[in-house]
Design an enzyme around this catalytic site. Structure first.
Site, PDB file in Angstrom:
ATOM      1  N   GLY A 100       1.300  -1.228   0.336  1.00 41.30           N
ATOM      2  CA  GLY A 100       0.119  -0.246   0.130  1.00 41.30           C
ATOM      3  C   GLY A 100       0.593   1.160  -0.285  1.00 41.30           C
ATOM      4  O   GLY A 100       2.201   0.780   0.238  1.00 41.30           O
ATOM      5  N   LYS A 101       0.161   2.133   0.155  1.00 40.37           N
ATOM      6  CA  LYS A 101       0.754   3.697   0.168  1.00 40.37           C
ATOM      7  C   LYS A 101       1.381   3.908   0.906  1.00 40.37           C
ATOM      8  O   LYS A 101       2.529   4.995   1.228  1.00 40.37           O
ATOM      9  CB  LYS A 101      -0.096   4.639  -0.229  1.00 40.37           C
ATOM     10  N   LYS A 115       2.559  -5.447   9.427  1.00 38.51           N
ATOM     11  CA  LYS A 115       2.487  -4.767   8.540  1.00 38.51           C
ATOM     12  C   LYS A 115       3.608  -3.273   9.430  1.00 38.51           C
ATOM     13  O   LYS A 115       3.976  -3.369  10.171  1.00 38.51           O
ATOM     14  CB  LYS A 115       0.755  -3.645   9.213  1.00 38.51           C
ATOM     15  N   GLU A 129      -3.866 -10.447  13.840  1.00 38.64           N
ATOM     16  CA  GLU A 129      -3.738 -10.941  13.547  1.00 38.64           C
ATOM     17  C   GLU A 129      -4.333 -11.404  11.944  1.00 38.64           C
ATOM     18  O   GLU A 129      -4.542 -10.187  11.271  1.00 38.64           O
ATOM     19  CB  GLU A 129      -5.768 -10.849  14.250  1.00 38.64           C
ATOM     20  N   ASP A 136     -11.399   6.937   6.803  1.00 38.05           N
ATOM     21  CA  ASP A 136     -11.358   6.631   5.969  1.00 38.05           C
ATOM     22  C   ASP A 136     -12.104   5.451   5.089  1.00 38.05           C
ATOM     23  O   ASP A 136     -11.190   4.563   4.539  1.00 38.05           O
ATOM     24  CB  ASP A 136      -9.221   6.250   5.189  1.00 38.05           C
ATOM     25  N   ASN A 167     -11.124  -0.692   3.037  1.00 33.72           N
ATOM     26  CA  ASN A 167     -10.595  -1.346   3.603  1.00 33.72           C
ATOM     27  C   ASN A 167     -11.684  -1.724   4.754  1.00 33.72           C
ATOM     28  O   ASN A 167     -11.944  -1.817   5.944  1.00 33.72           O
ATOM     29  CB  ASN A 167     -10.055   0.342   4.680  1.00 33.72           C
ATOM     30  N   ASP A 227      -7.185  -1.320   7.742  1.00 30.90           N
ATOM     31  CA  ASP A 227      -6.288  -0.015   7.787  1.00 30.90           C
ATOM     32  C   ASP A 227      -7.185   1.681   9.098  1.00 30.90           C
ATOM     33  O   ASP A 227      -7.576   2.594   8.471  1.00 30.90           O
ATOM     34  CB  ASP A 227      -6.714   0.824   6.685  1.00 30.90           C
TER      35      ASP A 227
END
Length: 263
Positions: free
Chosen positions: A68-69, A87, A156, A200, A205, A217
């Site tokens: 992702g970004k 992540k 998770e 968002d 997401n 996210d």
């Protein structure tokens, strides 16, 4: 891989982790995100991964879930063979400016300026972990947070043994109305019980696992007393209404907002 004793903190530790990562990269030659690996698996991140390994949180990386970004998400395995998601936020992310507007105004991170990119990324990772904890605690279906080391979050794994769960936009739903209601109930639960607004939320997401939505996210989620919280809450609900309109599910945005924010 059995982790080395962490108290060595030597070149041997770094070399051991690099060997694991390089071996994994060689198995994934077809990945489109190969160019970002040097940044994701830089020296600092390798040592942070090593610490998580030595603590028994991780054992090996399996494959890329998403690029992702803000960073990359991987599936990894523990020494017990259990799957987790990892992540790793990139400290030179191109979304630096966007991140700051979601941190500014959050009393949990008072005094964090917009001029220190690396510090902001660390705060962002901490913020996402805290938001996951708060949402999970009140019953919003999010990936359960497991551990964090600086810009690396372990949580998770949402998926099965063969593949990660797919985004809402890529799933054929048997009962779109039910899923829409579940998502809006999570929005309400987050607002009323955790005092958080996702900020968002969209079909990008939300994952779907066994027909149930999972919100992801949440780094940009803000407290409901944030100056922009009401604007972003409206945007969240509007996005969900827009998406499910395509599925012939009618959502009254004003009625939903009234219910979510009622005293």
């Amino acid at each position: 891989m059995s982790p080395l004793p962490y108290d060595k903190k030597s070149q041997d530790a770094e070399t051991a982790i690099e060997r694991v990562v390089d071996s994994w990269k060689m198995r994934r030659k077809d990945d489109d995100d190969r160019k970002s690996y040097d940044e994701v698996f830089n020296k600092q991140n390798l040592m942070r991964i090593y610490k998580l390994m030595s603590d028994g949180v991780l054992d090996v990386f399996d494959f890329t879930i998403s690029t992702g970004k803000e960073g990359n998400v991987f599936r990894a395995s523990t020494v017990k063979g259990e799957h987790v998601a990892v992540k790793i936020f990139r400290t030179s992310t191109a979304t630096f400016g966007d991140m700051y507007k979601y941190v500014a105004g959050d009393p949990r991170f008072f005094g964090v300026g917009g001029g220190n990119r690396k510090r902001l990324i660390m705060v962002w990772a901490e913020k996402e972990f805290m938001n996951l904890e708060a949402l999970h605690r009140v019953g919003v279906r999010v990936p359960k947070p497991i551990a964090r080391n600086q810009n690396i979050i372990v949580m998770e794994y949402i998926g099965d043994a063969t593949e990660p769960a797919r985004q809402l936009r890529n799933v054929q739903l048997e009962d779109p109305g039910k899923v829409a209601r579940q998502i809006l109930d999570y929005v309400s639960l987050a607002y009323r019980k955790a005092s958080l607004v996702h900020s968002d939320l969209s079909e990008f997401n939300v994952l779907v696992l066994d027909g149930e939505p999972v919100i992801i996210d949440v780094g940009q989620a803000v407290l409901k007393d944030h100056p922009n919280a009401q604007e972003w809450l409206r945007r969240d609900v509007t996005n969900i209404a827009r998406y499910f309109r395509r599925k012939d599910v009618k959502i009254d945005v004003e009625a939903e907002l009234k219910e979510i924010t009622r005293p």
